[in-house]
Design an enzyme around this catalytic site. Structure first.
Site, PDB file in Angstrom:
ATOM      1  N   ALA A 128       0.790  -1.031   0.012  1.00 14.36           N
ATOM      2  CA  ALA A 128      -0.051   0.129  -0.167  1.00 14.36           C
ATOM      3  C   ALA A 128       0.769   1.130   0.008  1.00 14.36           C
ATOM      4  O   ALA A 128       0.217   2.533   0.110  1.00 14.36           O
ATOM      5  CB  ALA A 128      -0.934   0.152   1.501  1.00 14.36           C
ATOM      6  N   ASN A 194       1.629  -3.847   8.083  1.00  9.05           N
ATOM      7  CA  ASN A 194       2.322  -4.283   6.547  1.00  9.05           C
ATOM      8  C   ASN A 194       3.145  -2.983   6.141  1.00  9.05           C
ATOM      9  O   ASN A 194       4.323  -3.232   5.780  1.00  9.05           O
ATOM     10  CB  ASN A 194       1.241  -4.725   5.830  1.00  9.05           C
ATOM     11  CG  ASN A 194       0.723  -6.071   5.993  1.00  9.05           C
ATOM     12  OD1 ASN A 194       1.551  -6.992   6.539  1.00  9.05           O
ATOM     13  ND2 ASN A 194      -0.311  -6.501   5.370  1.00  9.05           N
ATOM     14  N   HIS A 224      -0.522   7.402   4.463  1.00 10.17           N
ATOM     15  CA  HIS A 224       0.707   7.144   4.820  1.00 10.17           C
ATOM     16  C   HIS A 224       1.935   8.098   4.273  1.00 10.17           C
ATOM     17  O   HIS A 224       1.685   8.504   3.216  1.00 10.17           O
ATOM     18  CB  HIS A 224       1.229   5.566   3.733  1.00 10.17           C
ATOM     19  CG  HIS A 224       0.075   4.704   3.989  1.00 10.17           C
ATOM     20  ND1 HIS A 224      -0.049   4.075   5.297  1.00 10.17           N
ATOM     21  CD2 HIS A 224      -0.818   4.418   3.249  1.00 10.17           C
ATOM     22  CE1 HIS A 224      -1.111   3.192   5.118  1.00 10.17           C
ATOM     23  NE2 HIS A 224      -1.635   3.142   3.823  1.00 10.17           N
TER      24      HIS A 224
END
Length: 271
Positions: A128, A194, A224
């Site tokens: 991601a 993750n 993020h």
């Protein structure tokens, strides 16, 4: 050496939101053939019904009709031990999406040793987050600092230790729910680990990578951010990810990363 005109024989481990999205994307690729799907026993009948007889649907590596050339894991952490380790030992190259599990050094060693024993390659998907190629390249010259900051809407942290820190259903302002190492983040927030683990393994490691996790009512997506500095200079990258259309809990980019891994495997020119 693979026949240049023969499709790559692929086994997919898992057929949830990511696995189904990947399968749909590559189903008609001439250079790829998803011939095997490994899922838990209780899911086999449903997956067979969805895929038909053209795909060998089984619940274990031992039950595979033949050894695949390449395997893609998108099933969760337990699949790494149950399926990826024996595939690597048998010489099958594997790409894995469940990077958060690799905060467990014993598991990372088991995967590395299995790959070494089988002469296979283990690829960790970027998932991601972007910028992993730049971070891994910068590591070659030396990194002084790597930080990962992850923001989610408050309800995205339900079912985690954040519930003991703040009222996630009634937040008016952002609140930091974790600060520490990537290893500790992975252990405390395994379902959200993750990205932090991927950043850590590409950069300065699980213990040196600093992580900040934030519950933020002002955001509607998972955000993020990577900040790094070293011999290469400085970098800051921020991504606001959309989910898969049919699963709001799953990053679309994670599925796209897996699709890219499959197509790269079949390609003679890779970037």
């Amino acid at each position: 050496m693979r026949n240049a005109h023969a499709p790559v024989d692929v086994a997919m481990i898992g057929f949830g939101a990511i696995g189904a999205a990947v399968y749909r994307a590559v189903e008609h690729d001439a250079a790829l053939r998803v011939a095997h799907v490994i899922v838990p026993e209780h899911q086999c009948d449903a997956v067979r019904g969805a895929l038909g007889e053209r795909v060998d649907v089984v619940s274990s590596v031992d039950a595979l009709a033949c050894r695949p050339q390449f395997a893609l894991e998108c099933a969760g952490h337990g699949a790494l031990v149950d399926h990826v380790v024996p595939l690597l030992k048998a010489g099958t190259d594997c790409a894995v999406a469940s990077i958060g599990a690799l905060s467990d050094l014993a598991l990372l060693d088991a995967l590395s040793n299995a790959a070494d024993a089988g002469g296979a390659t283990l690829t960790l998907l970027s998932g991601a987050i972007g910028g992993i190629d730049a971070l891994a390249a910068a590591r070659q010259g030396g990194l002084d600092e790597v930080r990962y900051i992850g923001r989610k809407p408050p309800l995205g942290w339900l079912g985690t230790p954040a519930e003991a820190i703040c009222d996630l259903r009634a937040m008016a302002a952002e609140q930091t729910i974790f600060e520490g190492s990537a290893r500790d983040a992975a252990q405390l927030y395994p379902r959200n680990a993750n990205v932090a683990a991927t950043v850590a393994l590409a950069g300065v490691g699980l213990d040196a990578t600093r992580v900040c996790l934030i519950a933020d009512p002002a955001v509607t997506r998972n955000v993020h951010r990577i900040v790094a500095r070293g011999a290469f200079g400085e970098m800051s990258i921020e991504m606001s990810g959309k989910p898969l259309p049919d699963n709001p809990k799953t990053s679309a980019l994670t599925a796209f990363s897996a699709i890219r891994a499959l197509r790269n495997r079949a390609s003679h020119c890779v970037i």
